[in-house]
Motif scaffolding. Sequence first.
Motif, PDB file in Angstrom:
ATOM      1  N   LYS A   1       0.803  -1.223   0.000  1.00 27.68           N
ATOM      2  CA  LYS A   1       0.000   0.000   0.000  1.00 27.68           C
ATOM      3  C   LYS A   1       0.839   1.278   0.000  1.00 27.68           C
ATOM      4  O   LYS A   1       0.311   2.362   0.261  1.00 27.68           O
ATOM      5  CB  LYS A   1      -0.998   0.023   1.172  1.00 27.68           C
ATOM      6  CG  LYS A   1      -2.096  -1.030   1.072  1.00 27.68           C
ATOM      7  CD  LYS A   1      -3.107  -0.875   2.198  1.00 27.68           C
ATOM      8  CE  LYS A   1      -4.247  -1.859   2.073  1.00 27.68           C
ATOM      9  NZ  LYS A   1      -5.227  -1.714   3.172  1.00 27.68           N
TER      10      LYS A   1
ATOM     11  N   ARG B   1     -15.558   4.654   5.496  1.00 26.34           N
ATOM     12  CA  ARG B   1     -14.338   4.472   4.724  1.00 26.34           C
ATOM     13  C   ARG B   1     -13.335   5.578   5.031  1.00 26.34           C
ATOM     14  O   ARG B   1     -13.698   6.654   5.481  1.00 26.34           O
ATOM     15  CB  ARG B   1     -14.644   4.453   3.222  1.00 26.34           C
ATOM     16  CG  ARG B   1     -15.262   5.747   2.690  1.00 26.34           C
ATOM     17  CD  ARG B   1     -15.986   5.495   1.359  1.00 26.34           C
ATOM     18  NE  ARG B   1     -16.426   6.733   0.704  1.00 26.34           N
ATOM     19  CZ  ARG B   1     -17.574   7.348   0.957  1.00 26.34           C
ATOM     20  NH1 ARG B   1     -18.393   6.851   1.876  1.00 26.34           N
ATOM     21  NH2 ARG B   1     -17.902   8.451   0.312  1.00 26.34           N
TER      22      ARG B   1
ATOM     23  N   THR C   1      -8.767   4.147  -1.162  1.00 25.24           N
ATOM     24  CA  THR C   1      -9.894   4.188  -0.234  1.00 25.24           C
ATOM     25  C   THR C   1     -10.064   2.819   0.416  1.00 25.24           C
ATOM     26  O   THR C   1     -10.197   1.803  -0.281  1.00 25.24           O
ATOM     27  CB  THR C   1     -11.190   4.587  -0.960  1.00 25.24           C
ATOM     28  OG1 THR C   1     -11.024   5.898  -1.530  1.00 25.24           O
ATOM     29  CG2 THR C   1     -12.367   4.608  -0.006  1.00 25.24           C
ATOM     30  N   GLU C   2     -10.056   2.803   1.753  1.00 25.47           N
ATOM     31  CA  GLU C   2     -10.176   1.571   2.516  1.00 25.47           C
ATOM     32  C   GLU C   2     -11.534   1.548   3.211  1.00 25.47           C
ATOM     33  O   GLU C   2     -11.859   2.465   3.974  1.00 25.47           O
ATOM     34  CB  GLU C   2      -9.054   1.480   3.548  1.00 25.47           C
ATOM     35  CG  GLU C   2      -7.663   1.492   2.923  1.00 25.47           C
ATOM     36  CD  GLU C   2      -6.564   1.665   3.950  1.00 25.47           C
ATOM     37  OE1 GLU C   2      -5.715   0.756   4.067  1.00 25.47           O
ATOM     38  OE2 GLU C   2      -6.564   2.706   4.635  1.00 25.47           O
TER      39      GLU C   2
ATOM     40  N   GLU D   1      -7.811  -6.481  -2.077  1.00 27.78           N
ATOM     41  CA  GLU D   1      -8.164  -6.916  -0.713  1.00 27.78           C
ATOM     42  C   GLU D   1      -9.591  -7.450  -0.676  1.00 27.78           C
ATOM     43  O   GLU D   1     -10.340  -7.196   0.274  1.00 27.78           O
ATOM     44  CB  GLU D   1      -7.962  -5.791   0.305  1.00 27.78           C
ATOM     45  CG  GLU D   1      -6.502  -5.530   0.640  1.00 27.78           C
ATOM     46  CD  GLU D   1      -6.334  -4.788   1.946  1.00 27.78           C
ATOM     47  OE1 GLU D   1      -5.680  -5.321   2.855  1.00 27.78           O
ATOM     48  OE2 GLU D   1      -6.848  -3.657   2.051  1.00 27.78           O
TER      49      GLU D   1
ATOM     50  N   THR E   1     -10.615  -2.734  -0.570  1.00 27.19           N
ATOM     51  CA  THR E   1      -9.873  -1.498  -0.772  1.00 27.19           C
ATOM     52  C   THR E   1      -9.818  -1.227  -2.271  1.00 27.19           C
ATOM     53  O   THR E   1      -9.783  -2.173  -3.063  1.00 27.19           O
ATOM     54  CB  THR E   1      -8.444  -1.610  -0.205  1.00 27.19           C
ATOM     55  OG1 THR E   1      -8.513  -1.894   1.193  1.00 27.19           O
ATOM     56  CG2 THR E   1      -7.649  -0.331  -0.414  1.00 27.19           C
TER      57      THR E   1
END
Length: 281
Positions: A104, A164, A185-186, A212, A257
């Motif tokens: 990441k 998020r 963006t997670e 992910e 993600t």
Amino acid sequence: MKTNFELRYAAHPDDAKHYDTARIRRDFLIEKLFAADEANMVYSMYDRMIVGGVMPVNETIMLEAIDPIKSEHFTSHREVGIFNVGEGEGIVKVGNEEYTLGFKEALYIGRGEHDVFFTSKDSKKPAKFYFNSTTAHKEYPCKKVTKADANQLHMGALETSNERTINQMLIDKVLPTCQLQMGMTELATGSVWNTMPAHVHSRRMEAYFYFELPEDQAVCHFMGEPDETRHIWMKGNQAVLSPEWSIHSAAATHNYTFIWGMGGENMDYNDQDFSAITDLK
């Protein structure tokens, strides 16, 4: 090593609304980005963005100048944003400089006569380098960017299934670029919706890359004009092109993600034309 690329032409929204599932997937979905010791790219006519993936396992892979860009070096008149989305650390060599990227972590490469090479530190846990590239009019310094460097926005809520964290990593608040903007963006556990309310920004296109996501789960990406939407079912480690006239949003069967990348004439992240959720059709 092996380099593969394909060319994707732009579509008029009046034509796209008549596409069947196979045509939508052919024109907008990028299914294969990562293969051992390969570089795979799509050259899109939407703002001339290139979307690609490099997975070095047993070899060092060079970022080759593919035929459509007509230059000696890939970066002769382009800037590049790279994220490592693989299990292991990787090294990106730009000229005489080396940058180690963990999971990441991102790297911005400015325009210039650079030789760019990708290597994994451990072939059993190879790095996976996802990248976007746009044309550039000026050279800016290369720079590694981590989540600690990012401009972070916490948005949404678990009640609306869209809690998020937006990590703005390769944008003008963090470092100078010509037109490329990228971030990650997670989604929080229990949240599956991204980018709601949906919007378009006619001054720039966008690409989304989803990862992910467990192998037995899927994400449903929504595109099209706000009153003429379509959907594309996607797996993890796949990307999708979003034209300037299209919304870009998704819901999945699991949290995930995604990396967003934009190119075009407007650098204002907040320059968006929103549609009310209840107005989508």
